[in-house]
Write an enzyme that holds these catalytic residues in place. Structure first.
Site, mmCIF file in Angstrom:
data_model
loop_
_atom_site.group_PDB
_atom_site.id
_atom_site.type_symbol
_atom_site.label_atom_id
_atom_site.label_comp_id
_atom_site.label_asym_id
_atom_site.label_seq_id
_atom_site.Cartn_x
_atom_site.Cartn_y
_atom_site.Cartn_z
ATOM 1 C CE LYS A 56 10.650 33.544 53.739
ATOM 2 N NZ LYS A 56 11.769 33.496 52.771
ATOM 3 C CB SER A 81 13.634 27.223 58.943
ATOM 4 O OG SER A 81 13.257 28.585 58.814
ATOM 5 C CD GLU A 207 23.028 39.299 57.370
ATOM 6 O OE1 GLU A 207 22.898 38.248 56.709
ATOM 7 O OE2 GLU A 207 24.116 39.915 57.474
ATOM 8 N N GLY A 211 24.431 35.392 62.307
ATOM 9 C CA GLY A 211 24.128 35.087 60.908
ATOM 10 C C GLY A 211 24.388 36.257 59.995
ATOM 11 C CG ASP A 213 24.379 34.967 55.370
ATOM 12 O OD1 ASP A 213 23.795 35.072 56.457
ATOM 13 O OD2 ASP A 213 23.781 34.920 54.279
ATOM 14 C CB SER A 307 9.561 39.814 58.175
ATOM 15 O OG SER A 307 10.364 39.288 59.209
#
Length: 322
Positions: A56, A81, A207, A211, A213, A307
């Site tokens: 990130k 989060s 995913e 979750g 989506d 990640s």
């Protein structure tokens, strides 16, 4: 910047220049045991060794570094989060400004403590009953702060794409790249870089089952909203993909596969015992997809982005040792 603004390989390369000396160039691991189990040659991009323990920082810093001096003087805001929270806090510190971060009240304690440790002010909310995007936008507007969203911003996406750019520079052409999907920023940036360099590469998102989506959205051709997922992969507990990320991913992502929490835990255990690295649940989902045989028509050379590795000792022991 309008949501229709195109993102290119040049944007990712320019982000790489900004990040030089700020983000680590993380290592790429290989394992004969893993190759044997999977039935392919696997290259793991270890973003768990990145600053703040996850990819990130790439996107957060790339976005913050392009703010005007006047904007930086007022400070930045973000909602997250955990990993983007830490990344924005660190980016703000590196650039000599302040950060206010909106975090769910049930965010992992270690991530909240790390965010505060980088000097950020933390404001909490209930992720199951409150809209973090609306809250974050209101917070930024009320305080006059520049909002750096966790994924739905071209500069953030371009920064995240530098992980794939580095991986491909180190490995050469790959047949497929497997990437964890939360809001879709990492895979959108990765696909932008990878497809420009190697148009035939397969981009495979992963995913958690709870979750899904992005998978549902890609299958329906429009963004789908689901209830906030309850999964151990807190970094992937997203209810709807971003507007910009979805626009990119529907063009460039070839497939999205799902993994169970149990499969994620098995991947975390394998990474610890055989690769000697620590991965948080979200960071292990790509590896989980390979180990669980979730990738169809398995290609010969596969890259996977691990990640992140932000998980405290107690939670890691409870998940992996259970």
């Amino acid at each position: 910047m309008p949501v229709t603004a195109p993102l290119t390989l040049d944007d990712v390369r320019q982000a790489a220049v900004r990040l030089k000396g700020v983000a680590h160039r993380t290592p790429v691991l290989t394992s004969r045991t893993l190759n044997s189990l999977v039935g392919a040659e696997v290259f793991i991009k270890c973003e768990n060794f990145q600053r703040i323990g996850a990819f990130k920082i790439r996107g957060a810093y790339n976005a913050a570094a392009q703010l005007s001096p006047e904007q930086l003087a007022k400070g930045v805001a973000a909602y997250s989060s955990g990993n983007h929270a830490q990344a924005t806090a660190l980016a703000a510190r590196e650039l000599g400004t302040s950060a206010v971060i909106l975090m769910p009240e049930d965010a992992p304690r270690s991530k909240m403590e790390a965010t505060a440790g980088y000097g950020a002010e933390i404001v909490t909310y209930d992720r199951y009953t409150q809209d973090r995007t609306a809250l974050g936008e209101a917070l930024a507007e009320d305080r006059g702060l520049a909002l750096i969203p966790p994924y739905d911003h071209p500069h953030v996406i371009a920064g995240q794409g530098t992980a794939a750019l580095e991986l491909l520079e180190d490995t050469g052409e790959l047949d497929a790249l497997v990437v964890p999907v939360g809001g879709g920023g990492l895979i959108a940036g990765s696909a932008t870089a990878a497809k420009a360099l190697y148009p035939g590469i397969r981009m495979i998102g992963v995913e958690p089952e709870a979750g899904d989506d992005t998978k549902r959205s890609l299958e329906s051709g429009e963004r789908v909203t689901i209830p906030v997922p309850r999964t151990i992969a807190d970094g992937q507990a997203i209810s709807t993909p971003g507007e910009i990320t979805f626009g990119i991913n529907r063009r460039l992502v070839d497939a999205v596969t799902l993994v169970s929490d149990e499969e994620i835990v098995r991947a975390m255990r394998f990474a610890f015992e055989r690769l000697k690295i620590v991965l948080e649940p979200s960071g292990a989902s790509g590896l989980a997809a390979l180990l669980a045989g979730r990738v169809d028509d398995l290609p010969r050379r596969i890259g996977v982005i691990a990640s992140g590795g932000n998980i405290d000792t107690e939670r890691f022991a409870a998940l992996v040792g259970g």
